[in-house]
Design an enzyme around this catalytic site. Structure first.
Site: not given
Ligand code: HDE
Length: 706
Positions: A148, A75
């Protein structure tokens, strides 16, 4: 306890400011010294070497050297906007969350849209899942809905996230491809992860090519809980629905925009808010009573599954309106730190094994990305309510705490801060029952992976199916290793044999043998973008429409159609062979917004060509103008032409379709009228055609070389 008292607000500072008011507006260093020249470095002689004592130059370069922070791992590229949330009514029956209680109360929000795979400099429009993260600054603290634009996820267990991201990102030896899942390592991983198949179907669909962030759904994905004042909990799935409907780009169009306007989605959001066309969304919820979750043939804790809306309809909770662009990209959009663990009383987590890992990962990533445990003090992350805690010190602590008590329990501070009782809104974890042996494994209820992938496929309309097949052929066509393609065809075959056969044909491979058709061939129309659009009011509000014209254009036609479109809220740009102004047949001068060089058909939703013998003659002889028209046709957009311009359609190669004559309605979306006396029927039918968004079923489009 934290005292919110910034240092520069004390009386000493005020006196200084007063003394300096004469110097208002003059350049200073970051330490406040007035300085006279930071355009030339300090040198020993005008042609001599720079001197070490040049503190002005040091500050300038040293700050520049440190201006970048690590981009988000996923993202990375995003666009943000401020706004508010307002509930339609009190939802106290289902949740005690304060921001959902009073219809008169607007809760400020900051929303960040993003693409998952591409890096910070990636093009906006290439195929990618999109993030839709909302920070609600509630009176009880921040609540983050980090979702998402797709309701399910690739993997079931958070421990697999690192593998997924490694496989998706550019391959480690060559750092390629920069912004695409169409490569061996991604499809290698997916081919060995049948649990990803449902999400893969969504990823290959038109959902990953949004026309606008303003026309995109959002999903919290996981099942959460709502808890009311009496302590009664219910399972919930949160949804966000755009009031402009969901619309997407054509794949060829998306690839071309990536070059013509890599900031397309960012522009679109910024411009719309800037003009006062505030994007609006509806926050809604699917509710499942505790004890009723076993009615489904899937586990509601499995994030690779959705709850079809036909089984549990969405209850609309309230409206989100985005009405202000950020003032500073870095300070707000880049530094905003979302965390699914930011929650308020009345909402709670479930044991979804994907969600559990997210509750750790986001804070962890913010510590790394923003460089300090004090990132919650940044203006964009700061709650709007007071904070009282014993967190202390750390890099970039901006608060000057004046108490000696930073522990609990204490008597020296009178026991402050006190633990908040539940009746005052204190967050209390819902006491769900948990028992079991420690085990590395998954519940058997997570074992089925194809039913909902098939439900999605069966729910798509024919053009959406065609797009999905092409997307799969494109993605796998870029894969080098045949064994990966073969394995993927086996997985597609589990979803649907015809699907596997169609994809295989494009790859030049043989599909696996037919399987017995599973009995479950249900559909869920709400999963189809086209079916969903049918349920939304039709409108051309904020659509971008190009009027192609040159000197000699029929002024009365151009202005009449332009006014009719603008009245419906469309955004019109005059595109001409040259900049400045063009002269209409009636002598009127018309300001040109863009030329064929500075614009392209792909950034518009529809085009209109007015008559005027001279204008049409000039466009006819202009290859770029003809390309513009052909390309808009190929991308299935509404096209309107009046007067002499009607024959231009034929010159451009638009033949063999049902072009409506004299402004009548047409199935093909090409509306023409040689009669120009009264254009009201032309206007209405052209407006209706634009509101259709795209004529995906348009035949003959592939024969047009654009
Ligand atoms: Fe994320 N995800 N994600 N994700 N995600 C990040 O956090 C993570 C997942 C989502 O505009 C990171 O600040 C793990 C699902 C959005 O700043 C990080 C898992 C969904 C955004 C991270 C998931 C998301 C992130 C990277 C599985 C939809 C951007 C930078 C367990 C429900 C937020 C940050 C923004 C961002 C981890 C799966 C949505 C690495 C470990 C499912 C919208 O922390």
């Amino acid at each position: 306890m934290s005292e919110k008292k910034p240092v520069n607000q004390d009386s000493k500072q005020k006196d200084l400011d007063k003394n300096r008011q004469d110097a208002e507006g003059y350049l200073t260093t970051s330490e406040g010294q007035l300085v006279n020249n930071t355009d030339d470095s300090l040198k020993a002689g005008r042609r001599g070497p720079s001197l070490m004592e040049d503190f002005m130059a040091h500050e300038k370069i040293a700050h520049l050297d440190r201006e970048r922070i690590p981009e988000r791992l996923v993202h990375a590229r995003g666009s943000g906007a401020h706004g508010y949330f307002q509930p339609y009514q009190s939802w106290q029956e289902i949740t005690k969350a304060k921001f959902l209680q009073t219809p008169e109360v607007k809760t400020p929000v900051f929303v960040r849209f993003s693409n998952v795979n591409g890096s910070k400099g990636a093009s906006d429009t290439l195929r990618d899942v999109r993030g839709f993260a909302i920070k609600f600054y509630t009176e009880e603290g921040n609540y983050d809905l980090v979702g998402n634009n797709i309701p399910v996820f690739f993997v079931q267990d958070w421990i697999k996230f690192a593998d997924l991201v490694h496989a998706l990102k550019p391959e480690p030896d060559r750092e390629m491809p920069g912004n695409s899942s169409a490569h061996d390592s991604f499809w290698d991983f997916i081919s060995l992860m049948p649990e990803s198949m449902h999400m893969v179907m969504w990823m290959l669909s038109d959902y990953t090519l949004p026309r606008s962030y303003r026309m995109m759904k959002g999903f919290a994905v996981h099942t959460f809980r709502f808890v009311n004042e009496e302590g009664k909990a219910r399972y919930v799935k949160l949804h966000v629905k755009p009031l402009l409907g969901v619309h997407s780009l054509d794949w060829d169009e998306a690839q071309k925009i990536a070059g013509k306007d890599p900031d397309f989605l960012r522009h679109d959001l910024w411009d719309a808010i800037g003009k006062g066309d505030y994007p609006e969304y509806e926050l809604g919820v699917q509710i499942v009573e505790e004890g009723e979750e076993s009615q489904f043939d899937f586990d509601i804790l499995d994030s690779t599954k959705l709850i079809p809306e036909e089984l549990v309809p969405i209850t609309p909770l309230g409206k989100i309106v985005l009405d202000r662009n950020p003032d500073n990209f870095f300070a707000e959009t880049e530094q905003v730190a979302f965390q699914p663990s930011n929650i308020v009383g009345g909402i709670d987590f479930t044991d979804d094994p994907l969600l559990q890992g997210r509750l750790f990962s986001y804070a962890d990533t913010q510590f790394h990305r923003l460089g300090s445990a004090n990132y919650t003090q940044l203006p964009i992350n700061r709650p709007v309510c007071p904070v009282h805690h014993n967190l202390q010190d750390g890099f970039m602590q901006t608060e000057v705490r004046t108490t000696k008590v930073n522990y609990s329990p204490n008597s020296l501070g009178g026991g402050c801060p006190f633990m908040t009782p539940e009746n005052l809104g204190g967050f209390v974890t819902y006491p769900s029952k948990v028992e079991g042996e420690k085990v590395r494994g998954r519940s058997p209820s997570f074992n089925e992976h194809f039913n909902q992938a098939r439900l999605f496929w069966n729910s798509l309309t024919p053009p959406e199916k065609e797009h999905l097949v092409k997307a799969a052929q494109f993605e796998l066509g870029k894969v080098f290793h045949d064994h990966i393609k073969v394995k993927m065809l086996e997985l597609f075959n589990e979803v649907d044999h015809d699907l596997a056969v169609m994809i295989a044909a494009g790859l030049g491979l043989t599909a696996p043998g037919a399987k017995e058709k599973p009995k479950n061939q249900e559909t869920s129309p709400s999963l189809s973008i086209i079916e969903f659009a049918r349920t939304m009011p039709k409108s051309i509000k904020t659509r971008m429409i190009a009027i192609l014209a040159a000197d000699g254009v029929k002024g009365i036609e151009l202005q009449g159609v332009k006014e009719a479109l603008e009245k419906e809220g469309a955004c019109i740009k005059i595109v001409a062979p040259h900049g400045g102004k063009i002269k209409a047949d009636n002598g009127e001068e018309i300001v040109v917004d863009m030329t064929f060089l500075t614009s392209a058909s792909v950034i518009f939703d529809a085009i209109y060509i007015p008559g005027g013998a001279n204008s049409v003659k000039m466009l006819q002889a202009n290859a770029e103008a003809l390309h513009f028209i052909m390309e808009a046709f190929k991308h299935c957009k509404a096209i309107g032409a009046t007067g002499e311009a009607v024959k231009l359609l034929e010159t451009a190669g638009i033949t063999g379709v049902d072009i409506s004559q004299n402004g009548l309605r047409s199935q093909s979306g090409v509306i023409s009228s040689q009669e120009t006396g009264d254009l009201s029927s032309f206007n209405q039918n052209f407006i209706d055609a634009i509101a259709e968004h795209r004529f995906w079923g348009r035949t003959f489009k592939t024969a047009v070389p654009a």
